[in-house]
Scaffold this motif. Sequence first.
Motif, short mmCIF file in Angstrom:
data_model
loop_
_atom_site.label_atom_id
_atom_site.label_comp_id
_atom_site.label_asym_id
_atom_site.label_seq_id
_atom_site.Cartn_x
_atom_site.Cartn_y
_atom_site.Cartn_z
N TRP A 82 0.90 -1.07 0.28
CA TRP A 82 -0.12 0.31 0.12
C TRP A 82 0.98 0.98 -0.28
CZ3 TRP A 82 -3.24 2.21 4.32
CH2 TRP A 82 -4.69 2.28 4.38
N PRO A 101 -9.79 0.13 -3.45
CA PRO A 101 -9.07 0.16 -4.57
C PRO A 101 -9.83 1.75 -5.74
CG PRO A 101 -10.14 -2.02 -4.29
CD PRO A 101 -10.54 -1.00 -3.30
N ARG A 114 -0.66 2.24 -7.32
CA ARG A 114 -0.33 0.50 -7.28
C ARG A 114 0.69 0.41 -7.01
NH1 ARG A 114 -1.57 1.30 -12.47
NH2 ARG A 114 0.79 1.91 -13.30
N SER A 119 -2.30 -3.65 -8.21
CA SER A 119 -3.96 -3.30 -8.48
C SER A 119 -3.63 -2.01 -7.96
CB SER A 119 -5.03 -4.01 -7.65
OG SER A 119 -4.27 -4.57 -6.71
N THR A 120 -4.20 -0.92 -7.48
CA THR A 120 -4.52 0.35 -6.21
C THR A 120 -5.44 -0.52 -5.58
OG1 THR A 120 -4.43 1.12 -8.71
CG2 THR A 120 -5.11 2.62 -6.80
N GLY A 121 -4.97 0.76 -4.42
CA GLY A 121 -5.37 0.47 -3.39
C GLY A 121 -4.42 -0.16 -2.08
#
Length: 179
Positions: A82, A101, A114, A119-121
């Motif tokens: 993160w 996300p 990212r 992925s994001t979050g």
Amino acid sequence: MSLERPVAPDPYSLLPAVASFTVSSDDVSDGDQLAPDFVAEAAGGANTSPHLAWSGAPDGTRSYVVTCFDPDAPTPSGFWHWAVVDLPATTTSLPRGAGAPDGSGLPYPAFSVRQDSGSTGYFGAAPPQGDMPHRYYFVVHAVDVESLGVDRDASPAVVSFNLAFHTLARGMVVPVFSH
């Protein structure tokens, strides 16, 4: 199956020393096993970011960056779970689930970049089955600029590089996880 490797040093001990401040959490504690809520879905968890709160940042703090890093991942570069940048200086906590996300749990103008899963979050703990306990460094960085100057496409490594020039102080909480 253990991967039989030495324990990595505290990654922040390798950086220039800065002041510290207090980071606490209703959800995680130093040295304690992460609850399933904060573990990746692939490892049987809910993939939810924990609550974090902080106090005592130095004068001159103009924003915060929050990161979660696993130096014990079986890679030469660890694993970033993160990275949230540009949290306003008035922010003193993030609620459980702020790492969604879509960024809906973050105060404006903060955003997540990212992380290493692509992925994001927030991406929860997911060490290899049977591996040694992994440490998860949840770190709040007090920053001397309102914006770190990165965009959503930056990697956590680039975020960390920029932090090297703008961190006034940092605080952390370091739970562990193994399964």
